[in-house]
Design a protein around this motif. Structure first.
Motif, PDB file in Angstrom:
ATOM      1  N   GLY A  21      -8.438   4.586  -9.696  1.00 26.40           N
ATOM      2  CA  GLY A  21     -10.204   3.800  -9.476  1.00 26.40           C
ATOM      3  C   GLY A  21     -10.205   2.502  -9.586  1.00 26.40           C
ATOM      4  N   LEU A  22      -9.090   1.543  -9.604  1.00 24.12           N
ATOM      5  CA  LEU A  22      -8.924   0.291  -9.328  1.00 24.12           C
ATOM      6  C   LEU A  22      -9.684  -0.222  -8.100  1.00 24.12           C
ATOM      7  N   CYS A  23     -10.424  -1.541  -8.121  1.00 18.85           N
ATOM      8  CA  CYS A  23     -11.395  -2.010  -7.088  1.00 18.85           C
ATOM      9  C   CYS A  23     -10.197  -2.585  -6.086  1.00 18.85           C
ATOM     10  N   ILE A  24     -10.427  -2.157  -4.935  1.00 19.26           N
ATOM     11  CA  ILE A  24      -9.437  -2.578  -3.644  1.00 19.26           C
ATOM     12  C   ILE A  24     -10.096  -3.676  -3.031  1.00 19.26           C
ATOM     13  N   GLU A  25      -9.539  -4.872  -2.882  1.00 17.63           N
ATOM     14  CA  GLU A  25     -10.126  -6.121  -2.303  1.00 17.63           C
ATOM     15  C   GLU A  25      -9.058  -6.792  -1.213  1.00 17.63           C
ATOM     16  N   GLN A  26      -9.201  -6.662   0.122  1.00 13.49           N
ATOM     17  CA  GLN A  26      -8.449  -7.317   0.934  1.00 13.49           C
ATOM     18  C   GLN A  26      -8.626  -8.899   0.932  1.00 13.49           C
ATOM     19  N   GLN A  27      -7.577  -9.535   0.800  1.00  9.83           N
ATOM     20  CA  GLN A  27      -7.681 -11.165   0.847  1.00  9.83           C
ATOM     21  C   GLN A  27      -7.204 -11.583   2.307  1.00  9.83           C
ATOM     22  N   GLU A  28      -7.646 -12.603   2.486  1.00  8.61           N
ATOM     23  CA  GLU A  28      -7.350 -13.380   3.688  1.00  8.61           C
ATOM     24  C   GLU A  28      -6.008 -13.860   3.940  1.00  8.61           C
ATOM     25  N   THR A  29      -5.374 -13.745   2.876  1.00  9.91           N
ATOM     26  CA  THR A  29      -3.777 -14.094   2.984  1.00  9.91           C
ATOM     27  C   THR A  29      -2.803 -12.855   3.420  1.00  9.91           C
ATOM     28  N   GLY A  30      -3.674 -12.129   3.640  1.00  6.90           N
ATOM     29  CA  GLY A  30      -2.804 -10.810   4.205  1.00  6.90           C
ATOM     30  C   GLY A  30      -2.204  -9.782   2.984  1.00  6.90           C
ATOM     31  N   THR A  31      -3.215  -9.929   1.948  1.00  4.98           N
ATOM     32  CA  THR A  31      -2.560  -9.174   0.698  1.00  4.98           C
ATOM     33  C   THR A  31      -3.903  -8.497   0.148  1.00  4.98           C
ATOM     34  N   THR A  32      -3.641  -7.371  -0.594  1.00  7.13           N
ATOM     35  CA  THR A  32      -4.582  -6.793  -1.232  1.00  7.13           C
ATOM     36  C   THR A  32      -4.671  -6.881  -2.714  1.00  7.13           C
ATOM     37  N   LEU A  33      -5.604  -7.030  -3.438  1.00  9.30           N
ATOM     38  CA  LEU A  33      -5.956  -7.236  -4.928  1.00  9.30           C
ATOM     39  C   LEU A  33      -6.344  -5.824  -5.233  1.00  9.30           C
ATOM     40  N   LEU A  34      -5.723  -5.477  -6.175  1.00  5.73           N
ATOM     41  CA  LEU A  34      -6.173  -4.163  -6.934  1.00  5.73           C
ATOM     42  C   LEU A  34      -6.606  -4.837  -8.492  1.00  5.73           C
ATOM     43  N   SER A  35      -7.833  -4.488  -8.744  1.00  6.20           N
ATOM     44  CA  SER A  35      -8.147  -5.034 -10.053  1.00  6.20           C
ATOM     45  C   SER A  35      -9.143  -3.999 -10.901  1.00  6.20           C
ATOM     46  N   GLY A  36      -8.760  -4.094 -12.118  1.00  6.15           N
ATOM     47  CA  GLY A  36     -10.050  -3.183 -12.917  1.00  6.15           C
ATOM     48  C   GLY A  36      -9.058  -2.885 -14.163  1.00  6.15           C
ATOM     49  N   THR A  37      -9.970  -2.023 -15.129  1.00  7.07           N
ATOM     50  CA  THR A  37      -9.444  -1.581 -16.249  1.00  7.07           C
ATOM     51  C   THR A  37      -8.693  -0.242 -16.439  1.00  7.07           C
ATOM     52  N   LEU A  38      -7.566  -0.179 -16.940  1.00  8.73           N
ATOM     53  CA  LEU A  38      -6.828   1.121 -17.106  1.00  8.73           C
ATOM     54  C   LEU A  38      -6.829   1.456 -18.549  1.00  8.73           C
ATOM     55  N   PRO A  39      -6.896   2.750 -18.681  1.00  5.01           N
ATOM     56  CA  PRO A  39      -6.912   3.022 -20.312  1.00  5.01           C
ATOM     57  C   PRO A  39      -5.689   2.876 -21.005  1.00  5.01           C
ATOM     58  N   ASP A  40      -4.322   3.018 -20.525  1.00  6.00           N
ATOM     59  CA  ASP A  40      -3.225   2.765 -21.173  1.00  6.00           C
ATOM     60  C   ASP A  40      -2.155   2.499 -20.367  1.00  6.00           C
ATOM     61  N   GLN A  41      -1.057   2.179 -21.098  1.00  9.88           N
ATOM     62  CA  GLN A  41      -0.022   1.968 -19.960  1.00  9.88           C
ATOM     63  C   GLN A  41       0.939   3.216 -19.059  1.00  9.88           C
ATOM     64  N   ALA A  42       0.506   4.240 -19.516  1.00 10.02           N
ATOM     65  CA  ALA A  42       0.958   5.360 -18.648  1.00 10.02           C
ATOM     66  C   ALA A  42      -0.003   5.453 -17.546  1.00 10.02           C
ATOM     67  N   ALA A  43      -1.147   5.025 -17.415  1.00 12.60           N
ATOM     68  CA  ALA A  43      -1.983   4.747 -16.312  1.00 12.60           C
ATOM     69  C   ALA A  43      -1.677   3.718 -15.240  1.00 12.60           C
ATOM     70  N   LEU A  44      -1.014   2.482 -16.007  1.00 18.81           N
ATOM     71  CA  LEU A  44      -0.449   1.400 -15.258  1.00 18.81           C
ATOM     72  C   LEU A  44       0.786   2.035 -14.510  1.00 18.81           C
ATOM     73  N   HIS A  45       1.569   2.674 -15.343  1.00 19.86           N
ATOM     74  CA  HIS A  45       2.876   3.106 -14.703  1.00 19.86           C
ATOM     75  C   HIS A  45       2.655   4.060 -13.516  1.00 19.86           C
ATOM     76  N   GLY A  46       1.712   4.778 -13.589  1.00 22.32           N
ATOM     77  CA  GLY A  46       1.171   5.536 -12.355  1.00 22.32           C
ATOM     78  C   GLY A  46       0.712   4.904 -11.288  1.00 22.32           C
ATOM     79  N   VAL A  47      -0.131   3.816 -11.627  1.00 20.03           N
ATOM     80  CA  VAL A  47      -0.264   2.832 -10.330  1.00 20.03           C
ATOM     81  C   VAL A  47       0.822   2.314  -9.660  1.00 20.03           C
ATOM     82  N   LEU A  48       1.734   1.867 -10.538  1.00 18.20           N
ATOM     83  CA  LEU A  48       3.001   1.313 -10.278  1.00 18.20           C
ATOM     84  C   LEU A  48       3.978   2.152  -9.437  1.00 18.20           C
ATOM     85  N   LEU A  49       3.897   3.299  -9.731  1.00 21.48           N
ATOM     86  CA  LEU A  49       4.794   4.476  -8.911  1.00 21.48           C
ATOM     87  C   LEU A  49       3.939   4.682  -7.563  1.00 21.48           C
TER      88      LEU A  49
END
Length: 74
Positions: A21-49
């Motif tokens: 559910g992180l917000c997805i923002e396309q950047q002019e530099t050819g990158t994407t910024l994923l931003s927002g809150t995650l409930p715990d480190q397990a959720a972060l590991h899921g995103v990284l996976l």
């Protein structure tokens, strides 16, 4: 915890559910910024996976207690 994750390339908004559910923002530099809150480190590991599974290049990962944290006491 608030996260700002930058990856190489552009991802469309349709990928939002795959990234916790992180917000997805396309950047002019050819990158994407994923931003927002995650409930715990397990959720972060899921995103990284998901980033690994999609073969994306992770450029940066930043954390803070709250979005746009300035440290100012009002």
């Amino acid at each position: 915890m608030y996260y700002a994750i930058r990856v190489q390339g552009h991802l469309g908004p349709s990928w939002q559910d795959r990234f916790g559910g992180l917000c997805i923002e396309q950047q002019e530099t050819g990158t994407t910024l994923l931003s927002g809150t995650l409930p715990d480190q397990a959720a972060l590991h899921g995103v990284l996976l998901q980033i690994i599974r999609l073969g994306l290049t992770l450029l940066s990962l930043e954390t803070s207690e709250a979005p746009n944290e300035t440290g100012d006491d009002l």
